[in-house]
Design a protein around this motif. Structure first.
Motif, short mmCIF file in Angstrom:
data_model
loop_
_atom_site.label_atom_id
_atom_site.label_comp_id
_atom_site.label_asym_id
_atom_site.label_seq_id
_atom_site.Cartn_x
_atom_site.Cartn_y
_atom_site.Cartn_z
N LYS A 1 8.52 12.15 -8.37
CA LYS A 1 7.15 12.67 -8.39
C LYS A 1 7.03 13.96 -7.57
N VAL A 2 7.73 14.00 -6.43
CA VAL A 2 7.70 15.20 -5.60
C VAL A 2 8.32 16.38 -6.34
N PHE B 1 0.84 -1.18 0.00
CA PHE B 1 0.00 0.00 0.00
C PHE B 1 0.88 1.23 0.00
N GLY B 2 0.25 2.37 -0.22
CA GLY B 2 0.96 3.65 -0.31
C GLY B 2 0.08 4.60 -1.09
N THR B 3 0.53 5.83 -1.25
CA THR B 3 -0.23 6.82 -2.01
C THR B 3 0.00 6.57 -3.50
N ARG B 4 -1.07 6.32 -4.22
CA ARG B 4 -0.96 5.79 -5.58
C ARG B 4 -0.08 6.63 -6.48
N ARG B 5 -0.26 7.94 -6.48
CA ARG B 5 0.49 8.78 -7.44
C ARG B 5 1.98 8.82 -7.12
N TYR B 6 2.36 8.55 -5.88
CA TYR B 6 3.76 8.68 -5.49
C TYR B 6 4.43 7.34 -5.21
N ALA B 7 3.67 6.26 -5.10
CA ALA B 7 4.25 4.95 -4.78
C ALA B 7 4.68 4.24 -6.05
N PRO C 1 1.27 14.66 -9.79
CA PRO C 1 1.92 14.03 -10.95
C PRO C 1 1.05 12.94 -11.56
N PRO C 2 1.17 12.70 -12.86
CA PRO C 2 0.44 11.58 -13.48
C PRO C 2 1.02 10.25 -13.03
N SER D 1 7.24 14.29 -22.50
CA SER D 1 6.25 15.17 -23.13
C SER D 1 5.22 15.66 -22.11
N SER D 2 4.75 14.79 -21.23
CA SER D 2 3.75 15.21 -20.24
C SER D 2 4.36 16.21 -19.26
N CYS D 3 5.65 16.03 -18.94
CA CYS D 3 6.31 16.99 -18.05
C CYS D 3 6.43 18.36 -18.73
N GLU D 4 6.80 18.34 -20.01
CA GLU D 4 6.95 19.60 -20.72
C GLU D 4 5.61 20.30 -20.91
N GLU D 5 4.56 19.54 -21.11
CA GLU D 5 3.22 20.13 -21.23
C GLU D 5 2.80 20.82 -19.92
#
Length: 366
Positions: free
Chosen positions: A152-153, A125-131, A163-164, A170-174
């Protein structure tokens, strides 16, 4: 809390009581074991969370670089200063407090110790976006799992957005992240742990080597595109301070590898030298030379006892190998090496100050 997390709090408490320098973790006061639950009493850290701090918009990207490097130092302390390494497993903006002394890591409820022979974690378990993926059953979490979360941080710090799940350039640059930083983030957040940075030190080095222009705020209605001069000055000063702290931590880890018998011999030599100082001071007090004979007896006692007995005692207390002492007298574990150094330095300064002030009264006027 579950077993692994409670064990980590106990490990942190033992490390802190042994004088290990872990500057970005709250002081653990007590760990209590009950029949069905465990409770931890720890220091309260004042300050906003990283999430609140970034959302306030009060920090420039240049200062953000310094803050993230401090965060890397905090995680590196857990990975390198403790054996086996402590894996936080829940690094996210809400678990990072921005205190006046720098970022503080909190909530070790799902943290665990690295086990070399384990194939996967016992809990997923953990926080989905950061794990990272391995935290949900794809393998054993390791130091590279925390590196994933740090990537992610970093994305959140630069964009203020969550974060996605899957990171790509590309997603970072967008989202407004420049290409050079986007590549660092994506390497840190690679799906395969083997493709990530091997250590937080590597990630920190990659971030440090990025050109300053990559961290500058993009021009907008109220921005010139340059960080405030004060931010740059603080960033450079604190960057040097972080390097000094890292060197100090490395030196302390090296000292801890010295065998206990070598430490015992070192302590014996220190105590013998201090004993010689005591004998010399008493001889000088009662059998003074021609110059000291003209001085008041009270001044000779003060001068020699303070400068050749009390001050050296403070130096010896700083230099002693205290591992055996802390083991035999557990109550002394609450006095970490940093506190001993500060008190010892204060005693030495006091001895010299009192002696100088007394000499103004006792020494003959020219």
């Amino acid at each position: 809390m579950q077993s692994d997390g409670a064990d980590v709090y106990e490990v942190l408490q033992r490390a802190q009581r042994a004088g290990l320098f872990i500057g970005h973790v709250p002081k653990i006061v007590e760990c209590l074991r009950g029949p069905e639950r465990r409770s931890v009493v720890m220091e309260y850290i004042e300050g906003p969370t990283l999430s609140e701090y970034v959302s306030s918009g009060s920090i420039s990207p240049a200062a953000m670089k310094y803050l993230f490097l401090q965060l890397c130092t905090a995680v590196r302390e857990l990975h390198e200063c403790i054996n086996p390494p402590v894996i936080h497993r829940d690094l996210k903006p809400s678990n990072i407090i921005i205190s006046p002394s720098g970022p503080q890591l909190i909530d070790f409820g799902i943290a665990r110790l690295w086990h070399e022979d384990a194939e996967c974690d016992t809990t997923h378990f953990g926080t989905r976006r950061y794990a990272p993926p391995e935290q949900f059953g794809f393998g054993q979490t390791s130091v590279r799992s925390d590196i994933y979360a740090l990537g992610k941080v970093l994305f959140f710090c630069l964009t203020g957005r969550q974060p996605p799940n899957a990171m790509d350039v590309s997603s970072c640059e967008e989202a407004g992240v420049v290409h050079s930083i986007a590549r660092v983030i994506c390497k840190a957040c690679a799906f395969d742990p083997r493709e990530r940075y091997a250590s937080v030190r590597e990630l920190s080095s990659a971030v440090s080597s990025l050109p300053q222009q990559a961290w500058m705020k993009r021009p907008g209605p109220n921005s010139s595109g340059h960080p405030a001069p004060f931010d740059s000055m603080v960033n450079q000063a604190h960057g040097a301070f972080s390097n000094m702290r890292g060197a100090a931590s490395s030196f302390i880890r090296m000292l801890r590898r010295i065998p206990r018998w070598a430490g015992a011999i070192w302590n014996l030599l220190l105590l013998c030298n201090w004993f010689l100082c005591i004998l010399g001071s008493q001889f000088a007090i009662f059998y003074p030379n021609a110059f000291d004979t003209a001085l008041p007896f009270w001044f000779r006692v003060m001068e020699y006892d303070l400068l050749t007995v009390v001050a050296p005692a403070a130096i010896v207390s700083i230099l002693l190998d205290k591992r055996g002492l802390w083991k035999r007298i557990p109550v002394l574990r609450n006095c970490g090496q940093l506190q001993v150094c500060l008190v010892g330095t204060g005693v030495i300064v006091m001895c010299f100050t009192v002696t100088v002030c007394a000499s103004l009264i006792a020494l003959p006027k020219p």
